[in-house]
Design an enzyme around this catalytic site. Sequence first.
Site, PDB file in Angstrom:
ATOM      1  N   GLU A 190      15.238  -1.908  -0.473  1.00 54.04           N
ATOM      2  CA  GLU A 190      15.291  -2.839  -1.603  1.00 54.04           C
ATOM      3  C   GLU A 190      16.562  -2.636  -2.424  1.00 54.04           C
ATOM      4  O   GLU A 190      16.553  -1.910  -3.422  1.00 54.04           O
ATOM      5  CB  GLU A 190      14.060  -2.670  -2.503  1.00 54.04           C
ATOM      6  CG  GLU A 190      12.777  -3.128  -1.845  1.00 54.04           C
ATOM      7  CD  GLU A 190      11.592  -3.201  -2.805  1.00 54.04           C
ATOM      8  OE1 GLU A 190      11.700  -2.704  -3.954  1.00 54.04           O
ATOM      9  OE2 GLU A 190      10.559  -3.757  -2.395  1.00 54.04           O
TER      10      GLU A 190
ATOM     11  N   GLU B 174       7.700  -5.649   3.568  1.00 54.85           N
ATOM     12  CA  GLU B 174       6.825  -4.958   2.605  1.00 54.85           C
ATOM     13  C   GLU B 174       6.224  -5.984   1.652  1.00 54.85           C
ATOM     14  O   GLU B 174       6.927  -6.864   1.158  1.00 54.85           O
ATOM     15  CB  GLU B 174       7.637  -3.925   1.797  1.00 54.85           C
ATOM     16  CG  GLU B 174       6.778  -3.128   0.824  1.00 54.85           C
ATOM     17  CD  GLU B 174       7.604  -2.177  -0.053  1.00 54.85           C
ATOM     18  OE1 GLU B 174       8.388  -1.374   0.499  1.00 54.85           O
ATOM     19  OE2 GLU B 174       7.456  -2.244  -1.292  1.00 54.85           O
TER      20      GLU B 174
HETATM   21  C1  IDC Z   1       6.031   3.003  -4.995  1.00 55.88           C
HETATM   22  C2  IDC Z   1       4.822   3.826  -4.644  1.00 55.88           C
HETATM   23  C3  IDC Z   1       4.555   4.848  -5.710  1.00 55.88           C
HETATM   24  C4  IDC Z   1       5.830   5.658  -5.910  1.00 55.88           C
HETATM   25  C5  IDC Z   1       6.987   4.735  -6.227  1.00 55.88           C
HETATM   26  C6  IDC Z   1       8.301   5.453  -6.425  1.00 55.88           C
HETATM   27  O1  IDC Z   1       3.725   2.960  -4.433  1.00 55.88           O
HETATM   28  O2  IDC Z   1       3.489   5.678  -5.349  1.00 55.88           O
HETATM   29  O3  IDC Z   1       5.624   6.538  -6.983  1.00 55.88           O
HETATM   30  O4  IDC Z   1       7.147   3.811  -5.187  1.00 55.88           O
HETATM   31  O5  IDC Z   1       8.800   5.917  -5.252  1.00 55.88           O
HETATM   32  C7  IDC Z   1       8.523  -1.267  -3.919  1.00 55.88           C
HETATM   33  C8  IDC Z   1       9.113  -0.129  -3.167  1.00 55.88           C
HETATM   34  C9  IDC Z   1       8.100   0.970  -2.971  1.00 55.88           C
HETATM   35  C10 IDC Z   1       7.178   1.109  -4.162  1.00 55.88           C
HETATM   36  C11 IDC Z   1       6.379  -0.179  -4.305  1.00 55.88           C
HETATM   37  C12 IDC Z   1       5.346  -0.157  -5.441  1.00 55.88           C
HETATM   38  O6  IDC Z   1       9.693  -0.508  -1.951  1.00 55.88           O
HETATM   39  O7  IDC Z   1       8.795   2.162  -2.725  1.00 55.88           O
HETATM   40  O8  IDC Z   1       6.304   2.166  -3.925  1.00 55.88           O
HETATM   41  N1  IDC Z   1       7.304  -1.282  -4.480  1.00 55.88           N
HETATM   42  O9  IDC Z   1       5.970   0.040  -6.676  1.00 55.88           O
HETATM   43  N2  IDC Z   1       9.103  -2.426  -4.172  1.00 55.88           N
HETATM   44  C13 IDC Z   1       8.285  -3.154  -4.939  1.00 55.88           C
HETATM   45  C14 IDC Z   1       7.135  -2.441  -5.142  1.00 55.88           C
END
Ligand code: IDC
Length: 459
Positions: free
Chosen positions: A285, A377
């Site tokens: 991302e 995702e």
């Molecule tokens: C989130 C995880 C969470 C973690 C966070 C930081 O769910 O447990 O603490 O990342 O690393 C994304 C990202 C993905 C995120 C997810 C939800 O690709 O890494 O995971 N998210 O926030 N993009 C949008 C949402």
Amino acid sequence: MKRIVALLATCATAVGLTVLLDPQPAAAAAGCKVDYTVTSQWQGGFQAGVKITNLGDPVTGWTLKFTLPDSGQKLVQGWNATWAQSGSTVSAAGIDWNRTLATGASTDLGFVGSFTGSNPKPSAFTLNGVACTGSVEDPGTDPNPGTGTPVGVNGQLHVCGVNLCNQYNRPIQLRGMSTHGIQWFSKCYNSASLDALAKDWKSDLLRIAMYVQEDGYETDPAGFTSRVNSLVDMAEARGMYALIDFHTLTPGDPNYNLDRAKTFFASVAARNAAKKNVVYEIANEPNGVSWTAIKNYAEQVIPVIRAADPDAVIIVGTRGWSSLGVSDGSSETEVVNNPVNATNIMYAFHFYAASHKDNYRATVSRAASKLPLFVTEFGTVSATGGGTMDRSSTTAWLDLLDQLKISYVNWTYSDANESSAALKPGTCDGTDYSSSGVLTESGALIKSRISTADSFPTS
Ligand code: IDC
């Protein structure tokens, strides 16, 4: 109660006491057919599908037996029946939901076995003691077109126009699950959980989320590379595609990790070049960075992969957390007007159903006729990964993706303590990864969507 009767009845057949246990005898099958298929094989191991068709009278309670060849074959683990091995004889007894087989009915079982030397087929298949020598009429028509594993059916993928195409050059949609960060949740990715993902969830692919920061790749490049490779192998052994996700997130400019990306992808692409199940996702991302900068990154990383693995599909992240720019106030036109200079690539689109709704769906609808898109995702919840699941927005999204044949991957197949996780906290300490008791609300919804039959074209 029913279960006890079935068990007794099955035992009774074996010792010839059926009559004594009426009124629910396990009638001996007057005939049966077994289709045995090795669905994948690797060094020292294999996975086989066993389809039983009852050609005799209806049975309630059955036991399939067969003899393993005299070459060191062993049953490791089976599904859709209660499996046991004694000497070279393997038995598989029907369970609750498949113990009744009407005349002409079939049920699919499978197992993982180990072997040494060669790997010939087992023999002497019997159902309730009757040899399975029957053949089903009209063998010219395949009663289950397109069955087999996703990789077995579709083979090497490629991009055709705006679609993802299989080895028959026909558009397909893959539906599957993403790991959580493998630096935190590696215990969730084991034989039992991946068996469940392939067999019960019927997931077509596993996305391997390898964070680069946050205690990820940068802390141990060799260790993370090898963990990713072993997950690629585990997916391959179960006929699933593996999406290797270079999970950049913070900082948002992928160029910060350009050297790491080149090192990592040179290594995994060389190691996995001969495999048909690998897809590369080069930047999860990008955020706070222009499309031009992302495109420059892609045009440096893609040739590194191509040099080692020329024919794999590569997915490029997009601006604004892979929103095609929308979350940064832009739109897909910046990509349409200035695409990455490479072939056989797709663009990533991500959404979180409770946060991203109609204007994001409108973007995908428009962009889908111009750009090859892959939803690498998405979440059913808010972009934080938590909050309340939005069922109606998730359903609207998945219906749209189905209609456009856009592949998708759900965040996450893990037991993280957050509502985006498909499994309840603590699940990964056990062996059950698919029954309703271990699924979160999101997991139940997503499993019900991705476990429906695929209709992969084969000609
Ligand atoms: C989130 C995880 C969470 C973690 C966070 C930081 O769910 O447990 O603490 O990342 O690393 C994304 C990202 C993905 C995120 C997810 C939800 O690709 O890494 O995971 N998210 O926030 N993009 C949008 C949402």
